[in-house]
Design an enzyme around this catalytic site. Structure first.
Site, PDB file in Angstrom:
ATOM      1  N   GLY A  78       4.344  12.720   8.157  1.00 25.10           N
ATOM      2  CA  GLY A  78       3.329  11.884   8.809  1.00 25.10           C
ATOM      3  C   GLY A  78       3.980  10.841   9.693  1.00 25.10           C
ATOM      4  N   ASN A  79       3.228   9.844  10.078  1.00 19.34           N
ATOM      5  CA  ASN A  79       3.807   8.735  10.852  1.00 19.34           C
ATOM      6  C   ASN A  79       3.076   7.451  10.494  1.00 19.34           C
ATOM      7  OD1 ASN A  79       1.524   8.334  12.782  1.00 19.34           O
ATOM      8  ND2 ASN A  79       2.043  10.455  13.292  1.00 19.34           N
ATOM      9  N   ARG A  80       3.524   6.349  11.084  1.00 20.50           N
ATOM     10  CA  ARG A  80       3.047   5.028  10.640  1.00 20.50           C
ATOM     11  C   ARG A  80       1.759   4.569  11.316  1.00 20.50           C
ATOM     12  NH1 ARG A  80       7.622   3.337   7.925  1.00 20.50           N
ATOM     13  NH2 ARG A  80       9.546   4.069   8.875  1.00 20.50           N
ATOM     14  N   SER A  81       1.120   5.424  12.090  1.00 14.60           N
ATOM     15  CA  SER A  81      -0.097   4.990  12.778  1.00 14.60           C
ATOM     16  C   SER A  81      -1.193   4.637  11.767  1.00 14.60           C
ATOM     17  CB  SER A  81      -0.597   6.115  13.690  1.00 14.60           C
ATOM     18  OG  SER A  81      -1.909   5.836  14.115  1.00 14.60           O
TER      19      SER A  81
ATOM     20  N   ALA B 271      -1.751   9.328  17.051  1.00 15.48           N
ATOM     21  CA  ALA B 271      -0.315   9.631  17.015  1.00 15.48           C
ATOM     22  C   ALA B 271      -0.173  11.005  16.351  1.00 15.48           C
ATOM     23  CB  ALA B 271       0.418   8.564  16.224  1.00 15.48           C
TER      24      ALA B 271
END
Ligand code: CTP
Length: 404
Positions: free
Chosen positions: A210-213, A279
């Protein structure tokens, strides 16, 4: 003055600060525009401006207590249901703090807690209070509760000091109320699609890439467009945050880039505007294990394959009367990379944010953007709250709509 607020019902809450006198101008302007105005004052506010003055101007009884001298109960639920918008001006530090904590020791606060309509506040206080961390905390709380804040202005204060804390001018408050009450003709019922948040690409049933969005920026744009009258479809990735989303926004929850792509493809042909702020993962594991991967070996290779570029896909099938807006998150050669994406993905506008800017990017409540339009026009904006950035972006989109 045009009577364009005819049939609009405005509940004005006045709390106890010197700026209370300015509400006389606001009430007069609202009434002249055809609005019906009812006023509630906190007991302290009555020391700064009399209920009689506000009653004469609003042409309605002004309420200050939950019970009248005759023993009648002033029903805060009824008042809250009656109005199209509730505006609290001035909102003092004390009232803001009580609103943020759910305190209910006067009629104004009880009515706020029952409000179903949008609520707007115009804070006003002296310099030191205006910059106190408790106020910042309380305003953040109110903002995440869905309250719209009209920022205070800088200037001369009642104490003789000069700085931030002056209530916004009645004209500014009036214009903000008009925005809430009268959807902009350019945006009325315009179908808009917005992507927001991260995507999660499964590795096995318990793990993902995943990512930090957090989705804050995209949700702020969705809320702003809904407020201005658009028919908004929000395609929201798996964010942990409990976002306050405008009641008219239609939400499609998705998890992976593929699901987001499917949701976008299904909606796009019906849309006039698409804003892709999510994102999206650029890569996903080629295969997902059905069972939890055990740590039986010393290393693990996960082969990643590219996901579909949703924005580029929509750009390739965009019709001339559709507007496509993308984001670019860059760490180097920002302008050059953003211009490249604008062109390659066939966009009408690209919003650039740089991870090099302090306070901008994932998780922050603030952002600093530059927009570049297809015609090459560049706008730089300073570091601002994401809700304000959303307003700037929507203003830019409005300009594109007018040109189109
Ligand atoms: N985007 C998308 N689908 C993807 C990747 C990105 O729709 N699979 C969109 C984003 O929502 C954003 C824009 O493309 O509006 C640019 O995203 P960004 O991550 O800045 O760039 P990429 O195109 O992914 O390129 P790179 O990561 O190489 O910078």
């Amino acid at each position: 003055m045009t009577r364009d607020l005819i049939n609009k019902k405005i509940l004005l809450g006045v709390s106890g600060g010197i700026a209370a006198y300015k509400t006389t101008y606001l009430i007069r302007q609202l009434v002249q525009s055809g609005a019906e105005v009812k006023v509630i004052m906190t007991p302290t506010a009555t020391h700064f401006v009399t209920p009689l003055t506000l009653s004469v101007l609003s042409k309605n009884e002004v309420l200050t207590e939950a019970f009248s001298a005759q023993g009648n109960w002033n029903n805060h639920v009824e008042l809250a249901m009656w109005c199209d918008v509730m505006v609290i001006a001035p909102a003092t530090s004390n009232t803001i703090s009580k609103m943020a904590s759910g305190s209910c020791d006067n009629l104004l606060l009880a009515t706020y807690l029952s409000a179903k309509s949008p609520v707007i506040i115009a804070p006003a206080m002296d310099l030191d209070m205006a910059v106190h961390p408790t106020l910042m905390r309380n305003l953040e709380q109110l903002q995440s509760d869905g309250v719209q804040i009209i920022p205070y202005e800088e200037g001369e204060l009642a104490s003789g000091l000069s700085g931030p804390g002056r209530m916004a001018e009645p004209e500014t408050i009036f214009q903000e109320l008009k925005k809430v009450l009268l959807p902009e003709p350019d945006f009325r019922d315009v179908p808009v699609m917005i992507t927001a948040g991260p995507t999660h690409e499964s590795i096995d049933p318990v793990r993902f890439i995943g990512n930090r969005s957090t989705g804050k920026m995209g949700v702020a744009i969705a809320n702003e467009m809904a407020k201005r009258g658009c028919d908004v479809h929000l395609i929201l990735g798996p964010t942990e945050i409990d976002h306050k989303i405008h009641p008219t926004v239609k939400i499609v929850r998705v998890t992976s880039a593929e699901e987001m792509n499917d949701a976008c493809s299904a909606l796009f042909s019906e849309m006039k505007i698409a804003v892709l702020s999510a994102a999206v993962a650029d890569f996903r594991p080629e295969s997902k294990s059905d069972q939890k991967i055990k740590k039986s070996s010393d290393s693990l290779d996960i082969h990643l394959v590219k996901t579909a570029d949703i924005l580029a896909g929509l750009g390739s099938k965009k019709s001339p009367d559709q507007l496509l807006i993308g984001f670019a998150l860059e760490t180097e050669n920002e302008m050059e990379n953003a211009r490249g994406k604008l062109q390659k993905k066939n966009l009408d506008l690209i919003v650039l944010n740089s991870l090099n800017d302090e306070g901008a990017g994932f998780g922050y409540d603030t952002n600093k953007i530059t927009t570049i339009s297809k015609s090459g026009e560049v706008h730089n904006f300073g570091l601002r709250k994401k809700t304000e950035v959303a307003r700037d972006i929507v203003d830019q989109i409005k300009e594109l709509l007018t040109v189109a």
